[in-house]
Design a protein around this motif. Structure first.
Motif, PDB file in Angstrom:
ATOM      1  N   SER A 126      49.547  47.723 113.683  1.00  0.00           N
ATOM      2  CA  SER A 126      48.863  46.446 113.902  1.00  0.00           C
ATOM      3  C   SER A 126      47.358  46.644 113.990  1.00  0.00           C
ATOM      4  O   SER A 126      46.580  45.863 113.413  1.00  0.00           O
ATOM      5  CB  SER A 126      49.381  45.795 115.188  1.00  0.00           C
ATOM      6  N   SER A 161      52.438  44.818 120.521  1.00  0.00           N
ATOM      7  CA  SER A 161      53.350  44.801 119.385  1.00  0.00           C
ATOM      8  C   SER A 161      54.736  45.178 119.867  1.00  0.00           C
ATOM      9  O   SER A 161      54.927  45.606 121.006  1.00  0.00           O
ATOM     10  CB  SER A 161      52.881  45.772 118.291  1.00  0.00           C
ATOM     11  N   PHE A 192      51.738  41.247 117.802  1.00  0.00           N
ATOM     12  CA  PHE A 192      52.200  41.515 116.445  1.00  0.00           C
ATOM     13  C   PHE A 192      53.686  41.861 116.489  1.00  0.00           C
ATOM     14  O   PHE A 192      54.082  43.022 116.382  1.00  0.00           O
ATOM     15  CB  PHE A 192      51.379  42.642 115.823  1.00  0.00           C
TER      16      PHE A 192
END
Length: 565
Positions: A126, A161, A192
């Protein structure tokens, strides 16, 4: 074993559906609070009348080809201190990205108080995409002033993430305390991966494209080159990674196999939210019960009923295996009722099985794992052959049953494109793409515990025209996303707009001395990777005690590695 449970296992086949949910009235009542916690679960998932569905479809297309735009997130001004104050709300897979004007680099910082776990490779993916995209989309923000020569201001962003956000556990997340679960005025967090469906849980979390090559990497590519990546285009000999549509396989609606099909991997399911849900234990759930029934009894039927008794305690993907076992038992009985010379083959309405699972740290076919084969030997179809998208496309019904993070990152998009109808698994989590799909327009919603799956299947079978229309709408959407115009809309709503909002809301420091960054992060954070952002692969590691690949085992520090270019 209670008499009621034993009776449920040994009842005649004809009474299977009437008695499979029987319970012992004298047994302690299970605490099911963990099965109905979050606000989304109050959504009405009953089957609407036909005219209501048609009205919803018309309203969708009246709003535009990709529905009404998703309203941009309103972000209050925030500072570097505000970003650092987010740290206590996370347990792992959280980073602070800082643009340092003195080096003209984007630097990823990780907390010294968090373990670097296997899932951190998604954080790295990410960050790399983010650094390149920020430089590409907002070049003026990171360019010295031409007139004065002054360097641009610093920038700080909170990113996370993973399949499930790495938030620290508290009772709020499991519904035992009121929301929000964190202060409502926290700095924005770019997640993400899968995020909470209810904005009340973590108000400042923004669902971004997942850290996967067919998601965030495609958005990064579009930002740099205005190209739609091949994962969103039709599959062909020149594009074996693309989506599969009706014309790909040459099968029409009436030619599809009328079964709900699923193949995938056996993962845990939202363990931090539902710690009581589990995978089955053969001896506890089946073996111990089979010892108490007559030897001549149908073992497959008995095992299937034993699994139904455990249904409420199992994770959704195993619930789907139970539905499949029951469908196979029903099909077997119907097959026996046909004349001996009949060539008709009764197809079970459900065909949901595990193709793979993690075994000794390696993703392995379930056909090679004894655990699954023991279930199979007793009529529980826990193991199935892997299926390509082309093979799945031969079936009329699909389901995107959620995995570890409550969603399936690639499955939803892929199954929207298939010629069959998508039964979409409604869970407390969402992916960014879910904002673009509408229930009863693109999919038929299925409850989190899959308890209404058979009911929704029966509805689809009895309403073939509406079911096909919903399927066609989904395919039309998937194709639209693969056009430049369609992907541009999605790119703007789920990538450029939120990134612009967080960049513009940041309030730079009024003064920066040569050691400003060291003074701000103190001993809480350490820099682990930096990227210039001018190219997609201009990053380098800053530490030698971690590696940035996916190769390490979960829960342990990564092995020593050199820097990565």
């Amino acid at each position: 074993m209670s008499l009621a449970v034993l009776a449920a296992i040994c009842l005649p086949v004809g009474l299977f559906h009437l008695k499979r949910l029987s319970t012992d009235d004298n047994a302690p009542k299970r605490d099911h609070r963990h099965l109905s916690l979050l606000p989304y679960q109050n959504d009405d998932q009953r089957i609407p009348r036909d005219k209501v569905i048609l009205k919803k479809i018309k309203a969708f297309y009246d709003a535009g080809p990709l529905s009404a735009p998703v309203p941009p997130t309103q972000i209050s001004p925030y500072t570097l201190n505000d970003v650092i104050s987010v740290l206590p709300t996370f347990h792992d897979v959280f980073g602070v990205v800082i643009y340092d004007p003195s080096t003209d680099k984007f630097i990823l910082h990780y907390s010294n108080n968090m373990r670097w776990i296997a899932g951190c490779h998604k954080l790295v993916t990410s960050f790399q995409a983010l650094a390149h995209s920020l430089r590409t989309m907002f070049p003026e923000r990171f360019t010295p002033d031409a007139a004065s020569g002054n360097k641009p201001a610093e920038l700080a962003l909170a990113i996370s993430s993973g399949d499930y956000p790495g938030v620290g556990h508290n009772d709020c997340y499991v519904g035992l305390e009121p929301t929000p679960c964190v202060p409502a005025d926290l700095a924005p967090v770019l997640q993400f991966g899968s995020a909470f469906k209810s904005p009340e849980i973590y108000p400042s979390m923004i669902a971004m494209p997942m850290a996967q090559i067919n998601h965030v990497s495609c958005f990064q590519t579009f930002a740099a080159h205005q190209m739609v990546c091949p994962y969103y285009l039709a599959r062909s000999p020149g594009n074996p990674q693309g989506l599969v549509f009706e014309e790909t396989v040459g099968l029409g609606w009436d030619e599809l196999i009328p079964s709900v099909v699923w193949r995938g991997t056996d993962f845990s399911y939202l363990h931090r939210l539902y710690p009581r849900l589990r995978q089955p234990d053969f001896e506890m759930d089946i073996g111990s019960k089979l010892e108490k029934i007559p030897y001549e009894y149908n073992i497959k039927v008995a095992a299937t009923r034993a699994m139904r008794v455990a249904y409420d305690e199992l994770i959704p993907r195993w619930k789907s295996v139970i539905w499949t076992a029951e469908a196979e038992r029903e099909a077997e009985e119907k097959q026996k009722e046909l004349p001996e010379d009949s060539e008709e083959v009764v197809v079970p309405w459900a065909n949901m099985k595990f193709a793979a699972a993690m075994h000794v740290g390696v993703k392995t076919p379930t056909s090679e794992i004894p655990y699954y084969q023991e279930f199979v030997e007793h009529g529980i179809p826990a193991s199935g052959e892997g299926m390509s998208l082309e093979t799945l496309a031969r079936y009329k019904y699909h389901i995107d049953t959620g995995g570890g993070g409550g969603t399936t990152w690639s499955g939803t998009l892929e199954k929207l494109g298939l010629p069959g109808l998508l039964f979409h698994h409604e869970t407390p989590m969402k992916d960014y793409l879910h904002e673009k799909i509408v229930k009863w327009v693109h999919y038929v919603p299925i409850k989190e515990d899959l308890s209404d799956l058979k009911e929704k299947f029966d509805w689809a079978e009895s309403h073939p025209e509406l079911a096909k229309q919903i399927s066609d709408n989904a395919t039309r959407l998937a194709k639209r996303l693969g056009t430049h115009e369609g992907f541009s809309i999605m790119f703007n709503e789920f990538y450029e707009t939120p990134l612009r909002a967080v960049v513009e809301a940041y309030k730079p420091l009024t003064k920066r001395d040569p050691v400003w960054l060291d003074a701000m992060i103190n001993n809480e954070l350490r820099p682990i990777m930096q990227c210039s952002g001018y190219y997609s692969h201009d990053c380098e590691g800053l530490v030698d005690d971690v590696t940035f690949s996916q190769a390490a085992r979960h829960g342990r520090d990564f092995e020593r590695s050199g820097r990565r270019q």
